[in-house]
Design a protein around this motif. Sequence first.
Motif, PDB file in Angstrom:
ATOM      1  N   TYR A  28      84.773  85.057  37.521  1.00 11.37           N
ATOM      2  CA  TYR A  28      84.447  84.693  36.146  1.00 11.37           C
ATOM      3  C   TYR A  28      85.126  85.620  35.133  1.00 11.37           C
ATOM      4  N   TYR A  29      85.111  86.925  35.383  1.00 13.53           N
ATOM      5  CA  TYR A  29      85.650  87.906  34.438  1.00 13.53           C
ATOM      6  C   TYR A  29      87.029  88.415  34.852  1.00 13.53           C
ATOM      7  N   GLN A  30      87.774  87.645  35.595  1.00 11.01           N
ATOM      8  CA  GLN A  30      89.069  88.083  36.119  1.00 11.01           C
ATOM      9  C   GLN A  30      90.001  88.587  35.011  1.00 11.01           C
ATOM     10  N   SER A  31      90.122  87.861  33.930  1.00 11.19           N
ATOM     11  CA  SER A  31      91.014  88.275  32.850  1.00 11.19           C
ATOM     12  C   SER A  31      90.523  89.546  32.178  1.00 11.19           C
ATOM     13  N   ASN A  32      89.216  89.677  32.001  1.00 13.92           N
ATOM     14  CA  ASN A  32      88.681  90.904  31.418  1.00 13.92           C
ATOM     15  C   ASN A  32      89.006  92.101  32.306  1.00 13.92           C
TER      16      ASN A  32
ATOM     17  N   ALA B 244      80.984  94.359  38.434  1.00 14.69           N
ATOM     18  CA  ALA B 244      80.793  93.101  39.161  1.00 14.69           C
ATOM     19  C   ALA B 244      79.525  93.122  39.999  1.00 14.69           C
ATOM     20  N   ALA B 245      79.149  94.279  40.515  1.00 13.06           N
ATOM     21  CA  ALA B 245      77.967  94.366  41.368  1.00 13.06           C
ATOM     22  C   ALA B 245      76.667  94.332  40.572  1.00 13.06           C
ATOM     23  N   PHE B 246      76.649  94.923  39.388  1.00 11.71           N
ATOM     24  CA  PHE B 246      75.404  95.052  38.641  1.00 11.71           C
ATOM     25  C   PHE B 246      75.247  94.063  37.495  1.00 11.71           C
ATOM     26  N   HIS B 247      76.295  93.352  37.119  1.00 15.22           N
ATOM     27  CA  HIS B 247      76.212  92.374  36.028  1.00 15.22           C
ATOM     28  C   HIS B 247      75.659  91.066  36.572  1.00 15.22           C
ATOM     29  N   LEU B 248      74.653  90.524  35.895  1.00 13.96           N
ATOM     30  CA  LEU B 248      74.091  89.245  36.322  1.00 13.96           C
ATOM     31  C   LEU B 248      75.159  88.172  36.233  1.00 13.96           C
ATOM     32  N   THR B 249      75.163  87.258  37.184  1.00 15.97           N
ATOM     33  CA  THR B 249      76.184  86.211  37.205  1.00 15.97           C
ATOM     34  C   THR B 249      75.891  85.165  36.138  1.00 15.97           C
ATOM     35  N   GLU B 250      76.969  84.612  35.612  1.00 21.45           N
ATOM     36  CA  GLU B 250      76.858  83.532  34.644  1.00 21.45           C
ATOM     37  C   GLU B 250      76.560  82.243  35.395  1.00 21.45           C
ATOM     38  N   ALA B 251      75.855  81.327  34.763  1.00 28.06           N
ATOM     39  CA  ALA B 251      75.588  80.029  35.386  1.00 28.06           C
ATOM     40  C   ALA B 251      76.879  79.237  35.439  1.00 28.06           C
ATOM     41  N   MET B 252      77.249  78.805  36.631  1.00 30.14           N
ATOM     42  CA  MET B 252      78.489  78.050  36.818  1.00 30.14           C
ATOM     43  C   MET B 252      78.215  76.564  36.622  1.00 30.14           C
ATOM     44  N   ASP B 253      79.226  75.826  36.152  1.00 31.26           N
ATOM     45  CA  ASP B 253      79.104  74.381  35.998  1.00 31.26           C
ATOM     46  C   ASP B 253      78.939  73.745  37.365  1.00 31.26           C
ATOM     47  N   GLY B 254      77.989  72.822  37.490  1.00 29.66           N
ATOM     48  CA  GLY B 254      77.791  72.121  38.747  1.00 29.66           C
ATOM     49  C   GLY B 254      77.167  72.984  39.832  1.00 29.66           C
ATOM     50  N   GLU B 255      76.534  74.065  39.431  1.00 36.31           N
ATOM     51  CA  GLU B 255      75.937  74.960  40.418  1.00 36.31           C
ATOM     52  C   GLU B 255      74.711  74.296  41.031  1.00 36.31           C
ATOM     53  N   GLU B 256      74.639  74.340  42.325  1.00 33.84           N
ATOM     54  CA  GLU B 256      73.511  73.730  43.019  1.00 33.84           C
ATOM     55  C   GLU B 256      72.335  74.691  43.028  1.00 33.84           C
ATOM     56  N   LEU B 257      71.138  74.097  43.046  1.00 31.23           N
ATOM     57  CA  LEU B 257      69.947  74.918  43.153  1.00 31.23           C
ATOM     58  C   LEU B 257      69.832  75.439  44.573  1.00 31.23           C
TER      59      LEU B 257
ATOM     60  N   GLY C  88      81.557  90.806  24.187  1.00 28.05           N
ATOM     61  CA  GLY C  88      80.146  91.060  23.946  1.00 28.05           C
ATOM     62  C   GLY C  88      79.300  90.721  25.161  1.00 28.05           C
ATOM     63  N   ALA C  89      79.581  89.579  25.777  1.00 29.33           N
ATOM     64  CA  ALA C  89      78.863  89.192  26.992  1.00 29.33           C
ATOM     65  C   ALA C  89      79.268  90.070  28.168  1.00 29.33           C
ATOM     66  N   PHE C  90      80.502  90.533  28.160  1.00 29.55           N
ATOM     67  CA  PHE C  90      81.022  91.363  29.250  1.00 29.55           C
ATOM     68  C   PHE C  90      80.302  92.710  29.320  1.00 29.55           C
ATOM     69  N   VAL C  91      79.979  93.297  28.177  1.00 32.37           N
ATOM     70  CA  VAL C  91      79.373  94.633  28.151  1.00 32.37           C
ATOM     71  C   VAL C  91      77.905  94.625  27.732  1.00 32.37           C
TER      72      VAL C  91
ATOM     73  N   CYS D 290      76.809  90.585  47.241  1.00 33.00           N
ATOM     74  CA  CYS D 290      78.072  89.918  47.585  1.00 33.00           C
ATOM     75  C   CYS D 290      78.324  88.715  46.682  1.00 33.00           C
ATOM     76  N   GLN D 291      77.269  87.963  46.395  1.00 37.24           N
ATOM     77  CA  GLN D 291      77.414  86.797  45.522  1.00 37.24           C
ATOM     78  C   GLN D 291      77.825  87.227  44.116  1.00 37.24           C
ATOM     79  N   ARG D 292      77.221  88.287  43.602  1.00 33.07           N
ATOM     80  CA  ARG D 292      77.586  88.793  42.276  1.00 33.07           C
ATOM     81  C   ARG D 292      79.042  89.262  42.253  1.00 33.07           C
ATOM     82  N   LEU D 293      79.435  89.990  43.283  1.00 33.73           N
ATOM     83  CA  LEU D 293      80.810  90.485  43.331  1.00 33.73           C
ATOM     84  C   LEU D 293      81.807  89.334  43.258  1.00 33.73           C
ATOM     85  N   VAL D 294      81.604  88.325  44.085  1.00 34.58           N
ATOM     86  CA  VAL D 294      82.550  87.206  44.135  1.00 34.58           C
ATOM     87  C   VAL D 294      82.554  86.434  42.819  1.00 34.58           C
ATOM     88  N   ARG D 295      81.376  86.098  42.320  1.00 33.30           N
ATOM     89  CA  ARG D 295      81.299  85.283  41.102  1.00 33.30           C
ATOM     90  C   ARG D 295      81.783  86.040  39.869  1.00 33.30           C
TER      91      ARG D 295
END
Length: 185
Positions: free
Chosen positions: A73-77, A167-180, A46-49, A64-69
């Motif tokens: 994050y969604y590697q298994s999907n 990966a390019a157009f999906h907003l990135t999920e907030a990562m644990d310990g993410e710095e501002l 549901g979150a994926f689509v 680039c940041q969205r692609l990497v994250r």
Amino acid sequence: MAAEKDQQKDAEAEGLSATTLLPKLIPSGVGREWLERRRATIRPWGAFVDQRRFSRPRNLGELCQRLVRNVEYYQSNYVFVFLGLIVYCVATSPMLLVALAVFFGACYILYLRTLQSKFVLFGREVSPAHQYALAGAVSFPFFWLAGAGSAVFWVLGATLVVIGSHAAFHLTEAMDGEELQMEPV
């Protein structure tokens, strides 16, 4: 770790463990363990689509940041999207289905023959690796006629387009310990 085992026991009690959901055709071993790990780390579809989570990146850095994250994050999907594209490609190509049937039929015949006795060809015992190479050689013309090469490149291209655009157009999920991070002014 203990929480994961409790969840697994609860799922097994309900009859929904990963081992019962996996196809019985996948032999136990490295492949099955890898697939079970992928299934365990899959993110909610549901979150994926979710269409509200898609937007155009503001700049190349954000892209680039969205692609990497997202790939992380969604590697298994993405693995299951890739497998779905393979199934679609094979299911929509009858000649490719015939070629696969010839290959797996030849492998099965060789397997049954080696159960009875050692496979001997021209007075020499043939190793299992050479037997499967022989099965591949027998089925190669069928794969060539079926256009297996173009099917492989279609799957790779479709995978890159689907996964890359997601990966390019999906907003990135907030990562644990993410710095501002401060935006440039």
